[in-house]
Design a protein around this motif. Structure first.
Motif, mmCIF file in Angstrom:
data_model
loop_
_atom_site.group_PDB
_atom_site.id
_atom_site.type_symbol
_atom_site.label_atom_id
_atom_site.label_comp_id
_atom_site.label_asym_id
_atom_site.label_seq_id
_atom_site.Cartn_x
_atom_site.Cartn_y
_atom_site.Cartn_z
ATOM 1 N N HIS A 1 8.186 -15.549 -23.537
ATOM 2 C CA HIS A 1 6.457 -15.991 -23.932
ATOM 3 C C HIS A 1 6.979 -16.440 -25.848
ATOM 4 C CE1 HIS A 1 2.638 -14.946 -24.816
ATOM 5 N NE2 HIS A 1 3.251 -14.554 -26.073
ATOM 6 N N LEU A 2 7.805 -15.815 -25.857
ATOM 7 C CA LEU A 2 8.000 -16.574 -27.575
ATOM 8 C C LEU A 2 8.730 -17.775 -27.477
ATOM 9 C CD1 LEU A 2 8.764 -13.296 -29.228
ATOM 10 C CD2 LEU A 2 6.093 -14.154 -29.237
ATOM 11 N N TYR A 3 9.491 -17.516 -25.873
ATOM 12 C CA TYR A 3 9.963 -19.115 -26.213
ATOM 13 C C TYR A 3 8.895 -20.677 -25.971
ATOM 14 C CZ TYR A 3 12.877 -22.467 -24.138
ATOM 15 O OH TYR A 3 14.399 -23.314 -23.683
ATOM 16 N N GLN A 4 8.612 -19.844 -25.199
ATOM 17 C CA GLN A 4 6.848 -20.572 -24.632
ATOM 18 C C GLN A 4 6.396 -20.920 -25.576
ATOM 19 O OE1 GLN A 4 7.289 -22.007 -21.163
ATOM 20 N NE2 GLN A 4 6.300 -23.645 -22.218
ATOM 21 N N ARG A 5 5.974 -20.436 -26.297
ATOM 22 C CA ARG A 5 5.023 -19.966 -27.704
ATOM 23 C C ARG A 5 5.718 -21.466 -28.249
ATOM 24 N NH1 ARG A 5 -0.334 -19.697 -26.994
ATOM 25 N NH2 ARG A 5 -0.291 -19.452 -29.234
ATOM 26 N N SER A 6 7.526 -21.474 -28.835
ATOM 27 C CA SER A 6 7.593 -22.051 -29.617
ATOM 28 C C SER A 6 7.663 -23.619 -29.681
ATOM 29 C CB SER A 6 9.625 -21.063 -29.605
ATOM 30 O OG SER A 6 9.200 -20.302 -30.790
ATOM 31 N N VAL A 7 7.538 -23.421 -28.079
ATOM 32 C CA VAL A 7 8.030 -24.724 -27.298
ATOM 33 C C VAL A 7 6.479 -25.444 -27.991
ATOM 34 C CG1 VAL A 7 7.233 -26.324 -24.438
ATOM 35 C CG2 VAL A 7 9.643 -24.847 -25.424
ATOM 36 N N LEU A 8 5.586 -24.720 -27.112
ATOM 37 C CA LEU A 8 3.960 -24.827 -28.237
ATOM 38 C C LEU A 8 4.112 -25.699 -29.367
ATOM 39 C CD1 LEU A 8 0.810 -25.673 -27.165
ATOM 40 C CD2 LEU A 8 0.704 -23.267 -28.062
ATOM 41 N N ALA A 9 4.930 -24.770 -30.446
ATOM 42 C CA ALA A 9 4.822 -25.130 -31.758
ATOM 43 C C ALA A 9 5.290 -26.760 -32.257
ATOM 44 C CB ALA A 9 4.975 -24.198 -32.343
ATOM 45 N N MET A 10 5.919 -26.831 -31.443
ATOM 46 C CA MET A 10 6.862 -27.863 -31.618
ATOM 47 C C MET A 10 6.547 -29.483 -30.321
ATOM 48 S SD MET A 10 11.456 -27.389 -30.811
ATOM 49 C CE MET A 10 11.125 -27.287 -28.998
ATOM 50 N N ASP A 11 5.592 -29.131 -29.445
ATOM 51 C CA ASP A 11 4.506 -29.922 -29.247
ATOM 52 C C ASP A 11 3.426 -30.334 -29.870
ATOM 53 O OD1 ASP A 11 3.842 -31.194 -25.901
ATOM 54 O OD2 ASP A 11 1.938 -29.917 -26.896
ATOM 55 N N ASP A 12 2.870 -29.406 -30.435
ATOM 56 C CA ASP A 12 1.945 -29.462 -31.929
ATOM 57 C C ASP A 12 2.379 -30.951 -32.960
ATOM 58 O OD1 ASP A 12 0.155 -28.416 -30.255
ATOM 59 O OD2 ASP A 12 0.010 -26.577 -31.491
ATOM 60 N N TRP A 13 3.840 -30.368 -33.259
ATOM 61 C CA TRP A 13 4.191 -30.942 -34.247
ATOM 62 C C TRP A 13 4.645 -32.365 -33.368
ATOM 63 C CZ3 TRP A 13 8.427 -34.449 -35.216
ATOM 64 C CH2 TRP A 13 8.946 -34.436 -36.654
ATOM 65 N N VAL A 14 4.909 -32.696 -32.320
ATOM 66 C CA VAL A 14 5.094 -34.331 -31.838
ATOM 67 C C VAL A 14 3.621 -34.901 -31.993
ATOM 68 C CG1 VAL A 14 5.864 -35.803 -30.209
ATOM 69 C CG2 VAL A 14 6.992 -33.795 -30.205
ATOM 70 N N GLY A 15 2.912 -33.996 -31.454
ATOM 71 C CA GLY A 15 0.687 -34.517 -32.291
ATOM 72 C C GLY A 15 1.216 -35.036 -33.006
ATOM 73 N N ARG A 16 1.078 -34.341 -33.873
ATOM 74 C CA ARG A 16 0.866 -34.928 -35.241
ATOM 75 C C ARG A 16 1.262 -35.265 -35.661
ATOM 76 N NH1 ARG A 16 0.631 -28.889 -35.732
ATOM 77 N NH2 ARG A 16 3.134 -29.193 -36.860
ATOM 78 N N LEU A 17 2.996 -35.819 -35.732
ATOM 79 C CA LEU A 17 3.521 -37.536 -35.973
ATOM 80 C C LEU A 17 2.507 -38.694 -35.425
ATOM 81 C CD1 LEU A 17 5.915 -38.662 -37.268
ATOM 82 C CD2 LEU A 17 7.310 -38.100 -35.148
ATOM 83 N N LEU A 18 3.245 -38.024 -33.794
ATOM 84 C CA LEU A 18 1.800 -39.780 -33.398
ATOM 85 C C LEU A 18 0.870 -39.429 -33.762
ATOM 86 C CD1 LEU A 18 2.416 -38.288 -29.803
ATOM 87 C CD2 LEU A 18 3.810 -39.890 -30.945
ATOM 88 N N ALA A 19 -0.228 -38.720 -34.505
ATOM 89 C CA ALA A 19 -1.307 -39.301 -35.538
ATOM 90 C C ALA A 19 -1.347 -39.575 -36.762
ATOM 91 C CB ALA A 19 -2.447 -37.540 -35.224
ATOM 92 N N ARG A 20 0.068 -39.593 -36.997
ATOM 93 C CA ARG A 20 0.741 -40.096 -38.907
ATOM 94 C C ARG A 20 0.754 -42.115 -38.367
ATOM 95 N NH1 ARG A 20 2.219 -34.809 -39.890
ATOM 96 N NH2 ARG A 20 1.219 -34.065 -42.417
ATOM 97 N N LEU A 21 1.789 -42.366 -36.700
ATOM 98 C CA LEU A 21 1.919 -42.894 -37.180
ATOM 99 C C LEU A 21 1.050 -44.255 -36.588
ATOM 100 C CD1 LEU A 21 5.143 -42.404 -34.525
ATOM 101 C CD2 LEU A 21 5.425 -43.383 -36.485
ATOM 102 N N GLU A 22 -0.399 -43.338 -35.740
ATOM 103 C CA GLU A 22 -1.397 -44.282 -35.698
ATOM 104 C C GLU A 22 -2.151 -44.657 -36.841
ATOM 105 O OE1 GLU A 22 -5.247 -43.977 -31.815
ATOM 106 O OE2 GLU A 22 -3.186 -42.250 -32.504
ATOM 107 N N THR A 23 -2.419 -43.008 -37.952
ATOM 108 C CA THR A 23 -2.499 -44.030 -39.212
ATOM 109 C C THR A 23 -2.315 -45.239 -39.307
ATOM 110 O OG1 THR A 23 -3.815 -41.666 -38.897
ATOM 111 C CG2 THR A 23 -3.396 -43.274 -41.217
ATOM 112 N N HIS A 24 -1.291 -45.591 -39.347
ATOM 113 C CA HIS A 24 -0.238 -46.402 -40.621
ATOM 114 C C HIS A 24 0.027 -47.268 -39.544
ATOM 115 C CE1 HIS A 24 0.633 -42.633 -42.974
ATOM 116 N NE2 HIS A 24 1.097 -43.840 -43.541
ATOM 117 N N GLY A 25 -0.691 -47.410 -38.993
ATOM 118 C CA GLY A 25 -0.471 -48.737 -38.067
ATOM 119 C C GLY A 25 0.569 -49.592 -37.628
ATOM 120 N N LEU A 26 1.554 -47.894 -36.722
ATOM 121 C CA LEU A 26 2.539 -47.745 -36.771
ATOM 122 C C LEU A 26 3.475 -47.461 -34.856
ATOM 123 C CD1 LEU A 26 4.466 -46.721 -39.591
ATOM 124 C CD2 LEU A 26 4.761 -48.878 -39.021
#
Length: 469
Positions: A239-264
């Motif tokens: 269960h905690l492993y799967q929740r850790s995967v979700l934490a990384m998934d959200d991390w990727v989502g925030r990076l994608l959003a930053r790349l979009e904000t910077h026009g990259l």
């Protein structure tokens, strides 16, 4: 203008923890959306069952033994990596005009391990978690329990995110190649809140269970049959492993959003994968040792751009050539695949120290089967349906993965094979033979590096936290 490239390795992430490969809806919404809009490959496998050889193949396009890597007792891969300079992905990209940067939360993937080769800058991040999981003193135990109760510390993802945000704000030279290693779903599987959604007492209990079950000794002893873990403990870890995967998934989502904000975002290929997976009791195994089963080899693989990779890509060893083609690099050193198209090869080394084997056997009272497992090296090859595993003594086992996903019932190779397997076995044997023919005999150890005592102590503390000591 060549594209920017961001390679994110979710350390220890098995494919079936993500939605595109069978996880439940909501397990990894960012990766699921990336797969829908970009490209996902269903059967990419690592070349090894642990961090160093898996990453080395991603950067060199070679199998671990070809590089002289794979033995877990080695402190540093630096000499072998230095010898592979001419085919080391960051080095090749830098020579072709890329600004190269890396941030890693895994101590194996660090400057002392030689993984900074080819990077203009290499940042190592350290978890704020108290490095006391393997310590036995009362103060260490209390500190570990206190952090387990608070559940505020991540495994370096926050620092890595801040570093990349700074690069985007001040130093996003184009074209750039960025590499990120995140260890959020590596043991001890204790993500910070809100991802750790257990109640207070269960958080403390989970931290205590990690101390008892996720040191290297405990992982090896369990996987060799010298101890067992109860179902409740394994369920909590899953269960905690799967929740850790979700934490990384959200991390990727925030990076994608930053790349979009910077026009990259449109000019940047984002690749998300893993170096290997993890076991949670399947076949009596936990962690990622003593096996080349598909829970350890089958890794997620998505990219933000449709058509980035050949749909037949089956191994992380193909990644450098794929990136080079996307960057329009001609004359790159990865035009010779290590296996036939559609076939993935992986390698696992025996415990090389006879003294250590004898010590373990004496302390744990292991049977002959466990001793054999510790002292045997393996190579496997698969095209996705059939998997051939060969020991270093030549003994072979064949598995049909769709009918035997736990790889518990080998098909007798001296009997009648399934009609579909006859030609496939010939191809898989050929791939294993070719891998054996390319083995490097240059294996270096930590003693060659002259690390001082304080550095060794720091490394060992981190290794205990990660369950390697």
């Amino acid at each position: 203008m060549p594209p920017n490239i961001v390679l994110i390795v979710m350390d220890t992430a098995r494919a079936d923890a993500f939605e595109p490969w069978g996880a439940h809806l909501g397990a990894s919404p960012t990766i699921a959306d990336l797969a829908r809009r970009g490209q996902s490959l269903g059967r990419v496998r690592s070349t090894a069952n642990w961090t160093v050889p898996g990453h080395a193949s991603m950067f060199s396009g070679e199998l671990p033994r070809t590089l002289g890597l794979g033995i877990v007792e080695n402190w540093s891969s630096a000499p072998a990596i230095a010898a592979a300079r001419d085919k080391w992905l960051p080095e090749v990209l830098r020579r072709h005009g890329y600004a190269t940067s890396a941030v890693s939360a895994n101590l194996w993937i660090s400057k002392h391990g030689g993984f900074d080769l080819g990077f203009d800058r290499f940042e190592s991040v350290v978890s704020p978690r108290h490095q006391t999981m393997g310590n036995t003193g009362l103060r260490a135990r209390l500190g570990w329990a206190h952090e387990g109760a608070r559940a505020r510390a991540d495994d370096g993802a926050g620092q890595a995110e801040a570093i990349l945000a700074g690069w985007l704000d001040h130093d996003a030279h184009r074209p750039f190649f960025w590499f990120v290693n995140l260890t959020e779903c590596h043991s001890p599987y204790l993500p910070p809140r809100p991802y750790n959604d257990l109640g207070l007492l269960r958080r403390i209990h989970a931290a205590d269970q990690a101390r008892g079950n996720l040191t290297l000794e405990a992982i090896w002893k369990t996987s060799l049959g010298g101890r067992t873990m109860n179902a409740e403990t394994l369920d909590r870890m899953r269960h905690l492993y799967q929740r850790s995967v979700l934490a990384m998934d959200d991390w990727v989502g925030r990076l994608l959003a930053r790349l979009e904000t910077h026009g990259l975002i449109d000019d940047t290929i984002v690749i998300v994968t893993s170096d290997h997976g993890e076991n949670f009791g399947e076949g009596g195994l936990i962690g990622h040792c003593f096996s080349l089963d598909d829970r350890l080899l089958h890794v997620p693989f998505v990219s933000s751009h449709p058509g980035f990779a050949d749909p037949s890509m089956s191994s992380l060893s193909e990644l450098p050539g794929t990136i080079a083609r996307s960057a329009d690099i001609t004359g790159h050193p990865w035009d010779r695949p290590v296996a036939p198209s559609g076939v993935a090869v992986a390698q696992m080394e025996a415990v090389s120290s006879r003294a250590r084997v004898e010590e373990i056997v004496g302390a744990w009272g292991l049977d002959d089967e466990a001793i054999d497992l510790m002292t045997t090296s393996f190579t496997c090859a698969t095209e996705g349906t059939f998997k051939l595993v060969r020991r270093d003594d030549g003994l072979e086992h064949l598995y049909q993965l769709d009918l035997d996903p736990l790889e518990s019932s080998p098909i007798a190779l001296n009997g009648r094979l399934p009609d579909a397997a006859t030609h496939t076995v010939t191809v898989l044997r050929s791939a294993i033979d070719a891998a054996a023919a390319s083995v490097s005999r240059t294996v270096r150890h930590a003693a060659d590096l002259g690390l001082d005592e304080s550095e060794v102590e720091r490394i060992e503390r981190k290794m205990r936290e990660l369950g390697y000591l």
